[in-house]
Design a protein around this motif. Structure first.
Motif, PDB file in Angstrom:
ATOM      1  N   LEU A  19       8.884   8.243   4.718  1.00 54.73           N
ATOM      2  CA  LEU A  19       7.750   7.785   3.798  1.00 54.73           C
ATOM      3  C   LEU A  19       6.638   8.707   4.798  1.00 54.73           C
ATOM      4  CD1 LEU A  19       5.500   5.290   2.665  1.00 54.73           C
ATOM      5  CD2 LEU A  19       5.934   3.983   5.255  1.00 54.73           C
ATOM      6  N   ASP A  20       6.381   8.690   6.295  1.00 55.44           N
ATOM      7  CA  ASP A  20       4.881   9.704   6.621  1.00 55.44           C
ATOM      8  C   ASP A  20       5.103  11.453   5.532  1.00 55.44           C
ATOM      9  OD1 ASP A  20       5.030   7.658   8.881  1.00 55.44           O
ATOM     10  OD2 ASP A  20       6.259   8.844  10.065  1.00 55.44           O
ATOM     11  N   LYS A  57       9.210   5.741  -3.711  1.00 51.74           N
ATOM     12  CA  LYS A  57       9.959   6.786  -4.536  1.00 51.74           C
ATOM     13  C   LYS A  57       9.729   8.136  -4.396  1.00 51.74           C
ATOM     14  CE  LYS A  57      13.786   4.405  -5.039  1.00 51.74           C
ATOM     15  NZ  LYS A  57      14.551   3.699  -3.438  1.00 51.74           N
ATOM     16  N   THR A  58       8.664   8.523  -4.515  1.00 55.55           N
ATOM     17  CA  THR A  58       8.101   9.727  -5.308  1.00 55.55           C
ATOM     18  C   THR A  58       6.663   9.499  -4.342  1.00 55.55           C
ATOM     19  OG1 THR A  58       7.085   8.789  -7.339  1.00 55.55           O
ATOM     20  CG2 THR A  58       9.495  10.089  -7.639  1.00 55.55           C
ATOM     21  N   LYS A  59       6.203  10.769  -4.682  1.00 58.97           N
ATOM     22  CA  LYS A  59       4.185  10.578  -4.267  1.00 58.97           C
ATOM     23  C   LYS A  59       3.486  10.543  -5.119  1.00 58.97           C
ATOM     24  CE  LYS A  59       3.586  15.264  -3.814  1.00 58.97           C
ATOM     25  NZ  LYS A  59       3.585  16.678  -3.655  1.00 58.97           N
ATOM     26  N   PHE A  71       3.051   6.526  -5.142  1.00 56.51           N
ATOM     27  CA  PHE A  71       1.985   6.267  -3.908  1.00 56.51           C
ATOM     28  C   PHE A  71       0.793   6.903  -4.296  1.00 56.51           C
ATOM     29  CE2 PHE A  71      -0.607   7.483  -0.228  1.00 56.51           C
ATOM     30  CZ  PHE A  71      -0.732   6.485   0.536  1.00 56.51           C
ATOM     31  N   ILE A  72       0.396   7.308  -5.319  1.00 58.51           N
ATOM     32  CA  ILE A  72      -0.975   8.084  -5.981  1.00 58.51           C
ATOM     33  C   ILE A  72      -1.398   7.284  -6.100  1.00 58.51           C
ATOM     34  CG2 ILE A  72      -2.306   9.616  -6.918  1.00 58.51           C
ATOM     35  CD1 ILE A  72       0.114  11.551  -5.564  1.00 58.51           C
ATOM     36  N   LEU A  74      -5.864  12.799  -2.047  1.00 52.44           N
ATOM     37  CA  LEU A  74      -6.263  11.026  -1.145  1.00 52.44           C
ATOM     38  C   LEU A  74      -7.721  10.892  -0.692  1.00 52.44           C
ATOM     39  CD1 LEU A  74      -2.859   8.883  -1.983  1.00 52.44           C
ATOM     40  CD2 LEU A  74      -4.468   9.378  -3.976  1.00 52.44           C
ATOM     41  N   SER A  75      -8.367  11.787  -0.345  1.00 48.53           N
ATOM     42  CA  SER A  75      -9.141  11.723   1.127  1.00 48.53           C
ATOM     43  C   SER A  75     -10.312  10.961   0.491  1.00 48.53           C
ATOM     44  CB  SER A  75      -9.296  13.200   1.605  1.00 48.53           C
ATOM     45  OG  SER A  75      -9.515  14.252   0.597  1.00 48.53           O
ATOM     46  N   LYS A  76     -10.826  11.024  -0.978  1.00 48.73           N
ATOM     47  CA  LYS A  76     -11.612  10.119  -1.304  1.00 48.73           C
ATOM     48  C   LYS A  76     -11.594   9.289  -2.037  1.00 48.73           C
ATOM     49  CE  LYS A  76     -13.923  14.385  -3.579  1.00 48.73           C
ATOM     50  NZ  LYS A  76     -14.803  15.226  -1.854  1.00 48.73           N
TER      51      LYS A  76
END
Length: 149
Positions: free
Chosen positions: A41-42, A107-109, A112-113, A52-54
Motif C-alpha cells: 500500500l505504501d 489493487k492499482t494506483k 486510489f486516484i 494527487l498533491s493538489k
C-alpha cells in the motif's frame, strides 16, 4: 516505500494534521512499516502522492504509536486507510458493512486516484459520505469482529 512518505508518531501530531490540513483530503494510513501488505500500500501511496498533491496529503501512522486512534477507528485489520476533509471524517460506501475506513491495499494506483478524486469532489459539495468508484472485485473482503454482538 514507507520512507518516502511523512510519518505521524504521536496523538498530538495526528490531531494537528487533522486540524491543519485545509481544502485537501487528508489520507491517514494506519499500519506497520514492516508488514508486507502495508509496504504494498505504501508503494501505491508514494507513487501517487505527487500526482494527487493538489487534492490530498498522505501520512503514515503506526498503529503501535497511536493506540487512541487505533481504538477509535476500530482498526483491527492493517493496513487501514482513513480519510478526512477540513477536519471532518469522510466516509466511503465500499459495499461493505464498514464505511469509516478502507481495509487492505488498493489493487492499482488508479483505484486510489479515483477514490481520492471522488472524496475530494464530494467533500467540496459538502457531502460526508460518498460512493466508492472502485470495482467491487478490487475491494478486499473481511468480516467485522463485532458483527453479531
Amino acid at each position: 516505500m514507507s520512507f518516502l512518505l511523512p510519518k505521524l508518531t504521536c496523538k498530538k501530531e495526528v490531531d494537528q494534521a487533522i486540524k491543519s490540513v485545509a481544502e485537501k483530503v487528508l489520507v491517514l494510513r494506519f499500519g506497520r512499516d514492516n508488514d508486507a501488505v502495508c509496504l504494498q500500500l505504501d508503494d501505491i501511496l508514494a507513487k501517487t502522492a505527487h500526482d494527487l498533491s493538489k487534492m490530498a496529503v498522505i501520512y503514515l501512522v503506526d498503529v503501535n504509536d497511536v493506540p487512541v486512534y487505533t481504538q477509535y477507528f476500530d482498526i483491527s485489520y492493517i493496513p487501514s486507510t482513513v480519510f478526512f476533509f477540513n477536519g471532518q471524517h469522510m466516509k466511503v460506501d465500499y459495499g461493505s458493512p464498514d464505511h469509516t475506513k478502507f481495509v487492505g491495499s488498493f489493487k492499482t494506483k488508479q483505484d486510489f486516484i479515483d477514490l481520492i478524486e471522488v472524496i475530494y469532489r464530494g467533500a467540496m459539495w459538502g457531502k460526508l459520505i460518498v460512493r466508492s468508484p472502485i470495482d467491487p472485485n478490487n475491494i478486499p473482503k473481511y468480516d467485522l469482529l463485532y458483527q453479531g454482538i
